[in-house]
Design an enzyme around this catalytic site. Structure first.
Site, PDB file in Angstrom:
ATOM      1  NE  ARG A 221      -1.855  -2.233   2.698  1.00 19.14           N
ATOM      2  CZ  ARG A 221      -1.974  -3.500   2.313  1.00 19.14           C
ATOM      3  NH1 ARG A 221      -2.992  -3.868   1.606  1.00 19.14           N
ATOM      4  NH2 ARG A 221      -1.086  -4.404   2.673  1.00 19.14           N
ATOM      5  CB  THR A 222       3.447   2.564   2.263  1.00 19.30           C
ATOM      6  OG1 THR A 222       2.678   2.166   3.400  1.00 19.30           O
ATOM      7  CG2 THR A 222       4.057   3.917   2.546  1.00 19.30           C
TER       8      THR A 222
ATOM      9  CE  LYS B 173      28.650  -2.146  -7.536  1.00 20.07           C
ATOM     10  NZ  LYS B 173      28.814  -1.074  -8.529  1.00 20.07           N
TER      11      LYS B 173
ATOM     12  NE  ARG C 288       7.277   0.843   4.795  1.00 16.27           N
ATOM     13  CZ  ARG C 288       6.054   0.299   4.817  1.00 16.27           C
ATOM     14  NH1 ARG C 288       5.901  -0.970   4.500  1.00 16.27           N
ATOM     15  NH2 ARG C 288       5.003   1.011   5.154  1.00 16.27           N
TER      16      ARG C 288
ATOM     17  CG  HIS D 118       3.789   4.146   8.630  1.00 18.05           C
ATOM     18  ND1 HIS D 118       3.831   4.962   7.525  1.00 18.05           N
ATOM     19  CD2 HIS D 118       3.386   2.923   8.187  1.00 18.05           C
ATOM     20  CE1 HIS D 118       3.476   4.259   6.453  1.00 18.05           C
ATOM     21  NE2 HIS D 118       3.206   3.023   6.834  1.00 18.05           N
TER      22      HIS D 118
HETATM   23  C1  NCD Z   1       1.821  -0.931   8.237  1.00 20.32           C
HETATM   24  C2  NCD Z   1       3.320  -0.763   8.310  1.00 20.32           C
HETATM   25  O1  NCD Z   1       4.041  -1.037   7.345  1.00 20.32           O
HETATM   26  O2  NCD Z   1       3.734  -0.341   9.368  1.00 20.32           O
HETATM   27  N1  NCD Z   1       1.273  -1.033   6.967  1.00 20.32           N
HETATM   28  C3  NCD Z   1       1.166   0.027   6.127  1.00 20.32           C
HETATM   29  O3  NCD Z   1       2.078   0.778   5.904  1.00 20.32           O
HETATM   30  N2  NCD Z   1      -0.039   0.228   5.572  1.00 20.32           N
HETATM   31  C4  NCD Z   1       1.309  -1.962   9.177  1.00 20.32           C
HETATM   32  C5  NCD Z   1       1.872  -3.346   9.133  1.00 20.32           C
HETATM   33  O4  NCD Z   1       2.830  -3.644   8.415  1.00 20.32           O
HETATM   34  O5  NCD Z   1       1.327  -4.168   9.861  1.00 20.32           O
END
Ligand code: NCD
Length: 303
Positions: A51-52, A80, A101, A129
């Site tokens: 999703r993200t 590397k 991320r 997040h």
């Molecule tokens: C969450 C995350 O990655 O922290 N999901 C997300 O970004 N929609 C929650 C999860 O991974 O459980």
């Protein structure tokens, strides 16, 4: 230069402006179709994501911009031995915005010291997040009409669930929010979160049944398998809560059920038919709020 590393990097006013902008985009997406024309966003995902990553990508493409993706780290010079600082200097020389991320807490924050462009944290370990928080706030605002004067129960893995940590922090700035933390002892919300809340405004319980009739929002989370040292411990805790239609019988008629997703086992698929289940609406809000965020960071004025 502004970065978004944790939710309160945006003031309450800025947060509200992004939520309102997202609602305007939802109404008239065409007006925003060119605001990022000629702009390039780099998605650096060192941890899995559906999703993200896709919502950031969809958001940028719908704003008329372009996206570069690093999703398989085995193909980057990281293997590397290149430092993160040098990688960020390089990628920020090519792009207007970096979305990152990383499994290690604070990596996006440290990366801001090396970047020539804004960095948005798309999740750092068990820490924060912030764009899921904006998604969650928009969901609450759009469905409930406003944010505040409500009780939210967080259920599941409150120790490692970064979406919980960020959302609590953000909700503390709204009026009369009450918090119920529902988890097994092993997955209690961290002390630093509890210390930031007035004692009269939260409680911790083991059983959801005990509180289900008191709450306005039920925010369910996945037990974060990847953060456990021992698989046995994960196996022991993973099915502590499974939300079923039966468990929701005593819940308020206008309660909403949220989940950042991905779901594993913690909400039975039968619950998806319940009109209080809004987790797939949340997915869509996530794209619009990211369109608003990108616009506010690097976009031109809408037509
Ligand atoms: C969450 C995350 O990655 O922290 N999901 C997300 O970004 N929609 C929650 C999860 O991974 O459980």
């Amino acid at each position: 230069m502004k970065h978004l590393i944790e939710p309160n990097d945006l003031s309450l006013l800025e947060t509200e402006e992004i939520l309102s902008l997202a609602q305007s985009i939802m109404k008239e997406p065409k007006d925003f179709a060119q605001v990022c024309r000629g702009k390039l966003m780099a998605n650096l995902f060192y941890e899995p994501s559906t999703r993200t990553r896709f919502s950031f990508e969809a958001a940028m493409l719908r704003l008329g911009g372009n996206v570069m993706n690093l999703s398989d780290i085995s193909t980057s010079s990281h293997t590397k031995g290149e430092t993160m600082g040098d990688t960020i200097k390089t990628i920020s020389s090519y792009s207007d915005l970096i979305v990152m991320r990383h499994p290690k807490e604070n990596t996006p924050k440290k990366s801001t010291n090396h970047s020539f462009v804004p960095i948005i944290n798309a999740g750092d370990g068990a820490n924060h997040h912030p764009t899921q928080t904006l998604t969650d706030l928009l969901t609450i605002k759009d469905i409930k009409g406003s944010i505040g004067n409500m009780t939210i129960a967080f259920c599941g893995d409150l120790l490692y669930g970064r979406t919980v940590h960020s959302l609590v922090k953000a909700l503390l700035r709204y009026e009369n929010m009450k918090f119920v933390f529902v988890s097994p002892e092993e997955l209690r919300v961290p002390d630093y979160i509890k210390e930031s809340i007035d004692k009269s405004l939260y409680k911790e319980v083991n059983s959801l049944e005990e509180v289900i009739d008191e709450i306005d929002i039920l925010y369910v989370t996945r037990v974060q398998k990847e953060r456990f040292d021992s698989i046995e411990e994960y196996e022991k805790l993973k099915d502590t809560y499974i939300i079923t239609p039966k468990k929701l019988e005593k819940a308020k008629k206008n309660m909403i059920i949220m989940h950042p997703l991905p779901r594993v086992n913690e909400i039975h698929t039968e619950v998806d038919q319940d009109n209080r289940a809004v987790y797939f609406d949340q997915v869509k809000y996530g794209m619009y709020v990211r369109m608003a965020l990108i616009t506010s960071f690097i976009g031109d004025s809408p037509c």
